[in-house]
Design a protein around this motif. Structure first.
Motif, PDB file in Angstrom:
ATOM      1  N   HIS A 182      31.330  -8.076  66.330  1.00 26.66           N
ATOM      2  CA  HIS A 182      31.224  -9.249  67.198  1.00 26.66           C
ATOM      3  C   HIS A 182      29.758  -9.537  67.471  1.00 26.66           C
ATOM      4  O   HIS A 182      28.865  -8.866  66.934  1.00 26.66           O
ATOM      5  N   LEU A 183      29.484 -10.550  68.297  1.00 26.16           N
ATOM      6  CA  LEU A 183      28.097 -10.950  68.515  1.00 26.16           C
ATOM      7  C   LEU A 183      27.264  -9.833  69.144  1.00 26.16           C
ATOM      8  O   LEU A 183      26.070  -9.716  68.882  1.00 26.16           O
ATOM      9  N   GLY A 184      27.903  -9.005  69.975  1.00 28.64           N
ATOM     10  CA  GLY A 184      27.172  -7.913  70.617  1.00 28.64           C
ATOM     11  C   GLY A 184      26.738  -6.850  69.627  1.00 28.64           C
ATOM     12  O   GLY A 184      25.575  -6.429  69.621  1.00 28.64           O
ATOM     13  N   THR A 185      27.660  -6.372  68.788  1.00 26.49           N
ATOM     14  CA  THR A 185      27.289  -5.371  67.789  1.00 26.49           C
ATOM     15  C   THR A 185      26.308  -5.960  66.777  1.00 26.49           C
ATOM     16  O   THR A 185      25.380  -5.282  66.318  1.00 26.49           O
ATOM     17  N   ALA A 186      26.500  -7.242  66.436  1.00 22.94           N
ATOM     18  CA  ALA A 186      25.577  -7.893  65.507  1.00 22.94           C
ATOM     19  C   ALA A 186      24.187  -8.027  66.119  1.00 22.94           C
ATOM     20  O   ALA A 186      23.175  -7.932  65.408  1.00 22.94           O
ATOM     21  N   TYR A 187      24.107  -8.233  67.427  1.00 22.17           N
ATOM     22  CA  TYR A 187      22.822  -8.376  68.117  1.00 22.17           C
ATOM     23  C   TYR A 187      22.012  -7.080  68.022  1.00 22.17           C
ATOM     24  O   TYR A 187      20.827  -7.089  67.685  1.00 22.17           O
ATOM     25  N   THR A 188      22.659  -5.954  68.297  1.00 23.44           N
ATOM     26  CA  THR A 188      21.981  -4.661  68.185  1.00 23.44           C
ATOM     27  C   THR A 188      21.521  -4.416  66.758  1.00 23.44           C
ATOM     28  O   THR A 188      20.385  -3.988  66.510  1.00 23.44           O
ATOM     29  N   THR A 189      22.410  -4.691  65.813  1.00 24.34           N
ATOM     30  CA  THR A 189      22.113  -4.419  64.410  1.00 24.34           C
ATOM     31  C   THR A 189      21.007  -5.332  63.903  1.00 24.34           C
ATOM     32  O   THR A 189      20.126  -4.899  63.142  1.00 24.34           O
ATOM     33  N   LEU A 190      21.030  -6.591  64.332  1.00 25.36           N
ATOM     34  CA  LEU A 190      19.988  -7.533  63.919  1.00 25.36           C
ATOM     35  C   LEU A 190      18.621  -7.117  64.455  1.00 25.36           C
ATOM     36  O   LEU A 190      17.620  -7.167  63.735  1.00 25.36           O
ATOM     37  N   ALA A 191      18.565  -6.709  65.715  1.00 25.93           N
ATOM     38  CA  ALA A 191      17.287  -6.264  66.289  1.00 25.93           C
ATOM     39  C   ALA A 191      16.730  -5.071  65.512  1.00 25.93           C
ATOM     40  O   ALA A 191      15.521  -5.001  65.232  1.00 25.93           O
ATOM     41  N   ALA A 192      17.602  -4.136  65.157  1.00 24.68           N
ATOM     42  CA  ALA A 192      17.156  -2.976  64.370  1.00 24.68           C
ATOM     43  C   ALA A 192      16.690  -3.419  62.989  1.00 24.68           C
ATOM     44  O   ALA A 192      15.693  -2.904  62.463  1.00 24.68           O
ATOM     45  N   ASP A 193      17.395  -4.371  62.403  1.00 19.41           N
ATOM     46  CA  ASP A 193      17.022  -4.846  61.075  1.00 19.41           C
ATOM     47  C   ASP A 193      15.651  -5.516  61.079  1.00 19.41           C
ATOM     48  O   ASP A 193      14.831  -5.278  60.185  1.00 19.41           O
ATOM     49  N   VAL A 194      15.400  -6.364  62.072  1.00 27.13           N
ATOM     50  CA  VAL A 194      14.104  -7.043  62.149  1.00 27.13           C
ATOM     51  C   VAL A 194      12.980  -6.025  62.294  1.00 27.13           C
ATOM     52  O   VAL A 194      11.931  -6.135  61.644  1.00 27.13           O
TER      53      VAL A 194
END
Length: 539
Positions: A22-34
């Motif tokens: 969901h948007l929450g798990t994607a938010y954490t993962t996106l921040a780590a990816d960046v």
């Protein structure tokens, strides 16, 4: 094993496989990816880990209800996460599942160490347990919950709000209470170890309120990693799911095997540079996990960064409230890079942040379509019209660039330090705001220099022709530099801009400071206008 670069090991939580991304798990993962992409471009030897938590009572119950074995069930659900991360262009190097054989060995090895050191002992648990969150709660934790009762007068979970179950079990405990003083002293000596500061203060407050020993096994849950020891007459027990899950961070870098190459990998990669987590799981990552590691004689991660929740109209997203969307829904409308840009630009990482469709459209149209996309489109169009689609032969001589050119160059020269400072504080929005200063400066530069006016007399006036070449080269150089800086957030767009400039993909660069120094765009490179990078959309 020879390593010529510094390791940068970063992780997300491992997500519970029963939930969809969901948007929450994607938010954490996106921040780590960046962060992983940025650190790679700065020359670090990055290892980026994410994965899935696949054990526990909730998994077992869901699998039975669906007519599957637990292993069949998690095998069925796991691809949804990998497909979502691929859709969002997440660049994780490894993907761990707690059902792997290697993870089982790692968990059992750490448990044996704690048993041998006397930090695990046999005892009994009697109290409240949250099955959905796989979390124990003692009466102190429920002191303020007197009014929070279910219809049958059961207390509700302080985290998820669902009824708790009263449990009486004989199992095994970790001496968490023994490490309260150590943790307080550690965080006093290492204030950066938990960030932002508000989360560190929460952790300290929780420790000072008193720590209780933690049950690390379950007697009536078959779906989990078995304890590596039994006593005569004991029924088999499995590891408590959080004890199991936390160990994934060292499993992934070789802990718990006799293989020499794995031991070298572990010595090189551990401790992790940063664990990215949501603020709701800091107790596990900032109290239980460091205590486990210290008890086992292992180094602690250098930092845990706990971000806030994404809110819609002031409320946390949930399916029951009808305010939850999937990443795929937003990507379909805004594109992958539009999605990535919005969540890194509009939400201050570390704090709760409100999101909305209206804000996404505004940010997309204003920053991406109007500022960045329009800069590239009109500049590349002018190069095609005035310079036959080639980078003009101008070397960036400061003595001829004029006042406007000097301002543009200075903004570009200052950018590396500003971006580096922002990323060092996990201030993604601040990094992008600094980059957009260069985007805005390049747009102003074109307006002030008016290359369309210079072009009118360029054929007959060499001074005007030289000025036109200087303006277009400087603007193109600014675009090249912007593409490199925006690559961690918008990798596809940056690669596309570089391709249109006749350059290698932005995301392959590994020396950002050197590559963003002014004047490296080769004269004569073909410049292709292409389609607009971002099309304006209606609200």
């Amino acid at each position: 094993m020879t390593r010529d670069r510094r390791s940068y090991y970063l992780t997300t939580p491992i997500y519970y496989v029963n939930d969809v991304p969901h948007l929450g798990t994607a938010y954490t993962t996106l921040a780590a990816d960046v962060m992983a992409r940025y650190r790679r471009m700065c020359g670090h030897d990055v290892l980026f880990l994410t994965g899935l938590d696949e054990h526990g009572q909730k998994i077992e119950q869901a699998a039975t209800a669906a007519g599957y074995s637990p292993q069949q069930w998690v095998d069925k659900l796991a691809p949804a996460f990998q497909e979502t991360w691929q859709m969002l262009h997440i660049s994780n190097d490894r993907f761990i599942r707690t059902t792997s054989v290697q993870h089982k060995h790692s968990v059992q090895e750490l448990a044996r160490r704690l048993l041998d050191s006397g930090d695990i002992y046999r005892g009994s648990y009697e109290g409240w347990y949250c099955v959905p969150d796989e979390a124990y709660w003692n009466q102190k934790d429920l002191a303020d919950q007197d009014k929070a009762l279910s219809s049958d007068s059961q207390p509700l979970c302080p985290d998820c709000g669902r009824p708790l179950k009263y449990v009486v079990e004989e199992n095994w405990f970790f001496r968490l209470s023994h490490y309260a003083d150590f943790l307080l002293q550690y965080y006093e000596d290492n204030p950066q170890a938990v960030q932002p500061e508000t989360r560190r203060n929460e952790v300290l407050s929780f420790i000072r309120s008193g720590l209780h020993d933690l049950s690390i096994s379950r007697a009536n849950v078959a779906w989990g990693i078995p304890l590596p020891w039994t006593e005569e007459g004991d029924a088999p027990q499995t590891m408590y799911v959080w004890f199991d899950a936390l160990i994934n961070y060292i499993t992934a870098v070789g802990f718990g095997t006799d293989d020499d190459s794995c031991a070298e990998e572990f010595a090189y990669r551990w401790p992790a540079q940063v664990h990215f987590v949501g603020k709701d799981i800091i107790r596990f990552h900032c109290i239980i996990w460091p205590a486990m590691l210290h008890a086992a004689g292992l180094p602690l991660p250098r930092q845990v960064f706990a971000h806030g929740h994404l809110l819609v109209k002031g409320e946390k997203m949930s399916k029951s409230k009808g305010n939850a969307k999937t990443p795929a829904e937003l990507v379909e409308r805004f594109g992958v890079d539009g999605y990535r840009y919005y969540f890194m630009r509009d939400v201050a990482f570390g704090q709760d942040g409100s999101i909305s469709d209206e804000a996404m459209v505004q940010r997309f149209n204003g920053d991406l379509a109007n500022d960045w996309g329009n800069l590239v489109s009109r500049l590349f169009s002018m190069v095609g019209k005035y310079c036959a689609g080639k980078v003009p032969a101008y070397g960036g001589d400061p003595t001829t660039e004029g006042a406007e050119g000097a301002v543009l160059r200075q903004v570009a020269d200052d950018l590396y330090d500003r971006v580096a400072d922002a990323y060092s504080r996990f201030d993604y929005s601040g990094a992008l705001n600094a980059i957009w200063d260069l985007v805005r400066a390049a747009n102003r530069y074109l307006e002030d220099s008016a290359p369309w006016t210079l072009a009118k007399n360029a054929e007959d006036d060499q001074t005007q022709a030289d000025a036109l070449a200087q303006v277009l080269y400087s603007a193109l150089e600014a675009v090249r530099i912007i593409a490199l800086y925006t690559a961690p957030v918008m990798p596809s767009t940056s690669d596309e801009v570089c391709a249109r400039l006749g350059l290698a993909p932005a995301t392959t660069e590994i020396d950002l400071q050197r590559k963003t120094q002014w004047g490296q765009l080769p004269a004569g490179n073909e410049v292709r206008k292409g389609e607009p990078l971002f099309l304006r959309m209606e609200a």
